[in-house]
Design a protein around this motif. Structure first.
Motif, mmCIF file in Angstrom:
data_model
loop_
_atom_site.group_PDB
_atom_site.id
_atom_site.type_symbol
_atom_site.label_atom_id
_atom_site.label_comp_id
_atom_site.label_asym_id
_atom_site.label_seq_id
_atom_site.Cartn_x
_atom_site.Cartn_y
_atom_site.Cartn_z
ATOM 1 N N MET A 1 32.407 30.901 41.807
ATOM 2 C CA MET A 1 31.604 31.583 42.824
ATOM 3 C C MET A 1 31.844 33.093 42.724
ATOM 4 O O MET A 1 32.984 33.545 42.741
ATOM 5 N N VAL A 2 30.774 33.827 42.611
ATOM 6 C CA VAL A 2 30.864 35.281 42.513
ATOM 7 C C VAL A 2 30.754 35.875 43.908
ATOM 8 O O VAL A 2 29.834 35.563 44.660
ATOM 9 N N ARG A 3 31.714 36.707 44.244
ATOM 10 C CA ARG A 3 31.656 37.411 45.533
ATOM 11 C C ARG A 3 31.090 38.790 45.283
ATOM 12 O O ARG A 3 31.530 39.502 44.390
ATOM 13 N N ARG A 4 30.145 39.142 46.075
ATOM 14 C CA ARG A 4 29.581 40.485 45.991
ATOM 15 C C ARG A 4 30.212 41.333 47.081
ATOM 16 O O ARG A 4 30.280 40.909 48.225
ATOM 17 N N LEU A 5 30.654 42.512 46.712
ATOM 18 C CA LEU A 5 31.381 43.379 47.641
ATOM 19 C C LEU A 5 30.736 44.752 47.730
ATOM 20 O O LEU A 5 30.117 45.232 46.787
ATOM 21 N N TYR A 6 30.906 45.372 48.898
ATOM 22 C CA TYR A 6 30.542 46.770 49.108
ATOM 23 C C TYR A 6 31.824 47.546 49.363
ATOM 24 O O TYR A 6 32.641 47.146 50.195
ATOM 25 N N GLY A 7 31.974 48.662 48.677
ATOM 26 C CA GLY A 7 32.993 49.646 49.001
ATOM 27 C C GLY A 7 32.316 50.780 49.753
ATOM 28 O O GLY A 7 31.120 50.725 50.063
ATOM 29 N N SER A 8 33.058 51.818 50.022
ATOM 30 C CA SER A 8 32.499 52.952 50.771
ATOM 31 C C SER A 8 31.299 53.590 50.076
ATOM 32 O O SER A 8 30.314 53.933 50.718
ATOM 33 N N ALA A 9 31.380 53.731 48.755
ATOM 34 C CA ALA A 9 30.264 54.351 48.019
ATOM 35 C C ALA A 9 29.007 53.492 48.110
ATOM 36 O O ALA A 9 27.901 54.017 48.287
#
Length: 69
Positions: free
Chosen positions: A1-9
């Protein structure tokens, strides 16, 4: 399972706000808790952030803009 993440940018780009505004938004009590905190900063699950956007910024929700790809 691929987790998609957001950082600050990614949040800055997704919300179309400044870096300072990202800090303000992510400090709100109703903003999702970070998935993890790394050396480079906090990261959030995309689905958590998108759910928050749908509730608090519906004009920016995925699919709300017909020009969005």
């Amino acid at each position: 399972m691929v987790r998609r993440l957001y950082g600050s940018a990614e949040l800055q780009e997704r919300l179309q706000v400044s870096r300072a505004r990202v800090v303000q938004i992510t400090s709100r009590p109703d903003f999702p808790e970070p998935f993890d905190r790394l050396a480079g900063g906090a990261v959030w699950l995309v689905e958590d952030v998108e759910a928050w956007i749908a509730e608090h910024r519906p004009w920016q929700a995925q699919g709300a803009n017909p020009d969005e790809s």
